[in-house]
Design a protein around this motif. Structure first.
Motif, PDB file in Angstrom:
ATOM      1  N   UNK A   1       7.076   7.983  -4.217  1.00 50.44           N
ATOM      2  CA  UNK A   1       7.497   9.364  -3.979  1.00 50.44           C
ATOM      3  C   UNK A   1       7.157  10.293  -5.135  1.00 50.44           C
ATOM      4  N   UNK A   2       6.599   9.747  -6.218  1.00 48.98           N
ATOM      5  CA  UNK A   2       6.281  10.596  -7.370  1.00 48.98           C
ATOM      6  C   UNK A   2       4.831  11.069  -7.372  1.00 48.98           C
ATOM      7  N   UNK A   3       4.066  10.710  -6.360  1.00 45.76           N
ATOM      8  CA  UNK A   3       2.716  11.246  -6.176  1.00 45.76           C
ATOM      9  C   UNK A   3       2.757  12.208  -4.986  1.00 45.76           C
ATOM     10  N   UNK A   4       2.485  13.471  -5.229  1.00 43.56           N
ATOM     11  CA  UNK A   4       2.518  14.449  -4.140  1.00 43.56           C
ATOM     12  C   UNK A   4       1.432  14.171  -3.117  1.00 43.56           C
ATOM     13  N   UNK A   5       0.218  13.849  -3.620  1.00 39.84           N
ATOM     14  CA  UNK A   5      -0.915  13.630  -2.729  1.00 39.84           C
ATOM     15  C   UNK A   5      -1.454  12.214  -2.890  1.00 39.84           C
ATOM     16  N   UNK A   6      -1.788  11.591  -1.762  1.00 37.16           N
ATOM     17  CA  UNK A   6      -2.404  10.276  -1.755  1.00 37.16           C
ATOM     18  C   UNK A   6      -3.801  10.382  -1.140  1.00 37.16           C
ATOM     19  N   UNK A   7      -4.747   9.697  -1.755  1.00 35.65           N
ATOM     20  CA  UNK A   7      -6.122   9.685  -1.238  1.00 35.65           C
ATOM     21  C   UNK A   7      -6.798   8.399  -1.675  1.00 35.65           C
ATOM     22  N   UNK A   8      -7.859   8.061  -0.978  1.00 38.59           N
ATOM     23  CA  UNK A   8      -8.811   7.099  -1.534  1.00 38.59           C
ATOM     24  C   UNK A   8      -9.616   7.817  -2.617  1.00 38.59           C
ATOM     25  N   UNK A   9     -10.255   7.044  -3.493  1.00 32.49           N
ATOM     26  CA  UNK A   9     -11.237   7.589  -4.423  1.00 32.49           C
ATOM     27  C   UNK A   9     -12.602   7.349  -3.793  1.00 32.49           C
TER      28      UNK A   9
ATOM     29  N   UNK B   1     -12.572   3.512  -2.963  1.00 32.24           N
ATOM     30  CA  UNK B   1     -11.536   2.599  -3.446  1.00 32.24           C
ATOM     31  C   UNK B   1     -10.199   3.092  -2.931  1.00 32.24           C
ATOM     32  N   UNK B   2      -9.477   2.221  -2.245  1.00 35.37           N
ATOM     33  CA  UNK B   2      -8.132   2.537  -1.777  1.00 35.37           C
ATOM     34  C   UNK B   2      -7.131   1.920  -2.763  1.00 35.37           C
ATOM     35  N   UNK B   3      -6.366   2.752  -3.504  1.00 35.20           N
ATOM     36  CA  UNK B   3      -5.419   2.225  -4.499  1.00 35.20           C
ATOM     37  C   UNK B   3      -4.070   1.898  -3.856  1.00 35.20           C
ATOM     38  N   UNK B   4      -3.989   0.747  -3.243  1.00 36.17           N
ATOM     39  CA  UNK B   4      -2.815   0.372  -2.465  1.00 36.17           C
ATOM     40  C   UNK B   4      -1.994  -0.702  -3.165  1.00 36.17           C
ATOM     41  N   UNK B   5      -0.750  -0.825  -2.711  1.00 42.84           N
ATOM     42  CA  UNK B   5       0.117  -1.940  -3.104  1.00 42.84           C
ATOM     43  C   UNK B   5       0.704  -2.512  -1.817  1.00 42.84           C
ATOM     44  N   UNK B   6       0.897  -3.815  -1.805  1.00 43.94           N
ATOM     45  CA  UNK B   6       1.381  -4.478  -0.589  1.00 43.94           C
ATOM     46  C   UNK B   6       2.723  -5.137  -0.866  1.00 43.94           C
ATOM     47  N   UNK B   7       3.610  -5.033   0.121  1.00 41.01           N
ATOM     48  CA  UNK B   7       4.919  -5.658   0.000  1.00 41.01           C
ATOM     49  C   UNK B   7       5.485  -5.969   1.369  1.00 41.01           C
ATOM     50  N   UNK B   8       6.548  -6.748   1.389  1.00 37.61           N
ATOM     51  CA  UNK B   8       7.219  -7.125   2.642  1.00 37.61           C
ATOM     52  C   UNK B   8       8.278  -6.086   2.984  1.00 37.61           C
TER      53      UNK B   8
END
Length: 394
Positions: free
Chosen positions: A106-114, A86-93
């Motif tokens: 910027x408040x999450x130090x690490x990003x990953x898929x689950x 699962x990729x926890x993404x958000x989409x915007x222009x």
């Protein structure tokens, strides 16, 4: 919202892209509630604490929505519809392009898929090619901007490192802790003696180190933090990122949320005495690593005795005693971090075009981040950038 409305398109039809990939289909979900069951199931498999559902749901509700970012949750499954990732993404222009990036900002130090753990352990380039092909069939986003990903997490490599990648802008100072390590191997005896000397001057009535556990204590610590942190950042001529719309509500929500097995999503460690809160460090923990999110210390005369360093010593000793294997102090090259963390967590970014027009945006984003990385890792350029930033914030 119904499940049919929450999922943009049902399972992708198996096509040429799925012949070599174990990913048989991909769902794109636009509602966190519709993804919650799968999300929570994968939380216990392979991901960092920054990908917990409650943490990112709070961020999306308080910050993402205010910035016109919509959930863009990618769920890949096998032929039996068992979730694989699962990729926890958000989409915007952004500048006319549809950019999908990790929730948490910027408040999450690490990003990953689950990831489903067994799939993560054996994932191959053909599996990721199948995932990207399925997303390109939809053309729902122009670019995947997947930044600040760890190269490894605990005992496994991050499968997204198989994609085209580049070093992240910032390093993340890391302290590894061997099981049963002697305290002096974590913090030298000479440094401990210096801190002990400073600590004696802080030992006024009620002096103590503790982790906030009650709702009242957590609220009290956060009230103090949001009063003091702006003063500290102004003193350093830094923009107050905690004043941005929704950030305070997000942090308060994440700190108050409870884990299913007990404890909180965010741990707040504090030094205080009867007269004042002296310092706090807050971060996420998962039984293996503590990762710092935010911190500050008093504006009173007690600040001259290095309360932040004393608190960091207490935190390291606490987690070492609990059998933790690692501790990080968040991204950035602040001097105090190097006093404790002698190595770095390798981190990478991926900028993947999903549409023909996205190639330009991906190339521009990649180039910009490479330039930032160069500045951060060249002392002369970094000093010039700091001087310019200070001048702009006078």
């Amino acid at each position: 919202m119904t499940m049919a409305a929450a999922i943009e398109s049902r399972t992708a039809e198996a096509g040429a892209w799925s012949a070599a990939s174990r990913i048989a289909g991909v769902d794109i979900v636009h509602d966190l509630g519709a993804a919650e069951v799968v999300w929570r199931g994968l939380e216990t498999q392979f991901s960092t604490p920054y990908q917990r559902f409650d943490f990112l749901a709070s961020w999306q509700r308080e910050v993402g929505e205010r910035n016109d970012l919509s959930p863009f949750i990618v769920i890949a499954h096998d032929a039996e519809r068992r979730p694989l990732l699962l990729l926890p993404l958000a989409i915007g222009q952004r500048h006319g392009f549809r950019i999908a990036s990790f929730m948490g900002g910027k408040h999450a130090t690490f990003n990953m898929a689950l990831w489903e753990r067994d799939f993560a352990a054996s994932a191959a380039a053909t599996d990721l090619a199948g995932l990207l092909a399925a997303l390109r069939e939809r053309t729902v986003a122009d670019v995947l901007a997947l930044t600040q990903q760890p190269l490894r997490w605990r005992d496994l490599p991050n499968p997204l490192a198989l994609l085209p990648r580049q070093p992240s802008v910032n390093d993340c100072p890391l302290l590894t802790m061997a099981p049963g390590a002697a305290p002096a191997t974590l913090i030298s005896n000479s440094f401990r003696r210096r801190l002990k000397g400073k600590e004696r001057k802080l030992r006024t009535p009620g002096y103590r180190y503790h982790v906030a556990t009650s709702d009242a204590d957590i609220e009290r610590m956060l009230d103090w933090f949001f009063a003091v942190k702006p003063l500290r950042m102004a003193e350093q001529k830094l923009p107050n990122v905690f004043a941005e719309a929704g950030i305070e509500n997000f942090i308060r929500g994440a700190c108050m949320a409870r884990l299913a097995g007990g404890g909180r999503i965010v741990d707040i460690h504090a030094l205080e005495c009867d007269d004042e809160v002296i310092a706090i460090y807050a971060g996420v923990a998962d039984g293996h690593r503590f990762s710092m999110m935010f911190n500050t210390y008093t504006m009173s005369g007690s600040s001259r005795y290095s309360p932040g360093l004393i608190l960091m010593r207490d935190i390291i000793d606490d987690y070492a005693a609990r059998g933790y294997r690692a501790l990080d102090l968040g991204v950035g090259s602040d001097h105090y971090k190097r006093l404790f963390c002698k190595s770095d967590e390798p981190m990478f970014d991926c900028f993947i075009p999903l549409s023909p027009r996205g190639r330009l945006a991906a190339s521009a984003m990649s180039g910009l981040n490479r330039a930032k990385h160069l500045v951060k890792h060249n002392q002369a350029l970094f000093q010039v950038a700091q001087a310019l930033r200070s001048a702009l914030h006078r």
